[in-house]
Write an enzyme that holds these catalytic residues in place. Structure first.
Site, PDB file in Angstrom:
ATOM      1  N   HIS A   1      -2.724  -0.127  -1.867  1.00 52.30           N
ATOM      2  CA  HIS A   1      -3.509   0.301  -0.704  1.00 52.30           C
ATOM      3  C   HIS A   1      -3.645  -0.877   0.258  1.00 52.30           C
ATOM      4  CE1 HIS A   1      -6.455   2.447   1.655  1.00 52.30           C
ATOM      5  NE2 HIS A   1      -7.429   1.589   1.361  1.00 52.30           N
TER       6      HIS A   1
ATOM      7  N   ARG B   1      -3.902  10.175   5.682  1.00 51.93           N
ATOM      8  CA  ARG B   1      -3.462   9.581   6.947  1.00 51.93           C
ATOM      9  C   ARG B   1      -1.998   9.905   7.218  1.00 51.93           C
ATOM     10  NH1 ARG B   1      -6.914   3.940   6.156  1.00 51.93           N
ATOM     11  NH2 ARG B   1      -8.755   4.671   7.287  1.00 51.93           N
TER      12      ARG B   1
ATOM     13  N   ARG C   1      -7.269  -6.594   3.909  1.00 49.12           N
ATOM     14  CA  ARG C   1      -8.056  -6.208   2.741  1.00 49.12           C
ATOM     15  C   ARG C   1      -8.079  -7.339   1.717  1.00 49.12           C
ATOM     16  NH1 ARG C   1      -5.183  -1.522   4.192  1.00 49.12           N
ATOM     17  NH2 ARG C   1      -6.476   0.318   4.617  1.00 49.12           N
TER      18      ARG C   1
ATOM     19  N   ASP D   1      -4.716   7.252   1.960  1.00 47.75           N
ATOM     20  CA  ASP D   1      -3.432   6.968   2.606  1.00 47.75           C
ATOM     21  C   ASP D   1      -2.603   8.227   2.779  1.00 47.75           C
ATOM     22  OD1 ASP D   1      -4.173   4.289   2.601  1.00 47.75           O
ATOM     23  OD2 ASP D   1      -3.176   3.893   0.686  1.00 47.75           O
TER      24      ASP D   1
END
Length: 311
Positions: free
Chosen positions: A175, A151, A88, A148
């Site tokens: 993140h 998940r 990211r 998150d």
């Protein structure tokens, strides 16, 4: 209620589709820089309305920000998606310029919107949006922790072979694949600590799988995931527009909370009609706080890159 989603790619379109289906807005605008994409996707969505039973007004626009005027909530998904092997963080150079431009254009037509950031690297893009927008800090929210945490609950439910709707779990921190912190100690199965059902080794694997959850999907799909990120964005918007007072993990501006300042990072917050309304103190253990501090350091290092860019 008027909601705008900027970016009609897979994540933005999925987010918009969820918002439309839940009838969270009277008018939903989907905007993209690429000619015809937003118009085409909103038309496609509208053709499902009679089948799915929603009646939201849908507007597609190619880069015409005037159509976003007087938006109450704006979701920003714009930017390049991740490719396999890409972090990211590597997206920052390109996406920072895009997010800055989007925020500035939105504010030309909407005076005081709540802005939800999905674009990656999400923590840094949230920090950038807060700096550019000049809005009350409670109106700038990064989506990462919501995704998150979803998940984390997914992997917990799979490991335990139970209903995911009986699982509660929260991920705080950045993140990123190495910066997020699944709070194993606080995860529960209908109120009972999951540690009573899973070995420490299994629980550690669940946490590790959670941390690379996005990278795993990028490797499988060849691009970033979209169903869960889009749904997470819509869930966050729903908590705001319906004034639900839900506690969700979101990236927000910290001013001493959790020992950090001048940073946007994932923490549990109460969401309502004014954006994030307060930060909830989970009273971290010494080890959890150390991990949070390390995560903050990594995100702060990413944020420092912004000063080297020509924005």
């Amino acid at each position: 209620m008027k909601i705008t989603v900027v970016g009609a790619g897979a994540v933005g379109a999925t987010c918009a589709d969820n918002i439309a289906r839940k009838e969270l807005a009277d008018e939903l605008v989907l905007l993209d820089i690429k000619e015809g994409i937003a118009e085409g996707k909103t038309l496609d969505m509208f053709q499902t309305a009679s089948l799915l039973g929603f009646d939201t007004k849908l507007v597609g626009s190619t880069n015409d920000y005037a159509k976003t005027a007087n938006s109450d909530v704006v979701v920003i998904t714009s930017g390049l998606p991740r490719k396999p092997g890409m972090t990211r963080e590597e997206l920052i150079g390109v996406n920072a310029g895009i997010v800055k431009s989007v925020v500035e254009n939105i504010l030309k037509f909407s005076k005081n919107p709540i802005i939800v950031i999905i674009s990656n690297p999400m923590d840094t893009m949230t920090y950038l949006a807060k700096s550019v927008a000049g809005l009350d800090k409670h109106r700038i929210i990064g989506m990462g922790g919501t995704l998150d945490s979803a998940r984390f609950k997914c992997y917990l439910a799979k490991a335990m072979d139970v209903s995911i709707n009986d699982i509660h779990g929260t991920v705080i921190g950045g993140h990123g694949d190495t910066t997020m912190i699944p709070l194993k100690r606080l995860a529960t199965y209908n109120g009972v600590p999951v540690s009573q059902f899973l070995s420490a080794e299994t629980l550690d694997k669940v946490a590790a799988d959670t941390m690379v959850g996005g990278a795993t999907l990028t490797g499988l799909l060849g691009t970033s995931a979209w169903y869960a990120p889009g749904a997470a964005g819509a869930a966050l918007v729903e908590a705001i527009v319906r004034d639900e007072k839900k506690i969700m993990a979101c990236c927000v501006s910290l001013d001493g909370e959790y020992g950090q300042s001048d940073i946007c990072l994932g923490v549990p917050v109460v969401l309502g009609k004014n954006g994030w309304e307060k930060i909830v103190d989970y009273q971290l253990t010494e080890d959890e706080q150390a991990a949070f501090n390390k995560s903050a350091e990594a995100v702060r290092n990413m944020n420092s890159v912004l000063s080297t860019l020509s924005l």
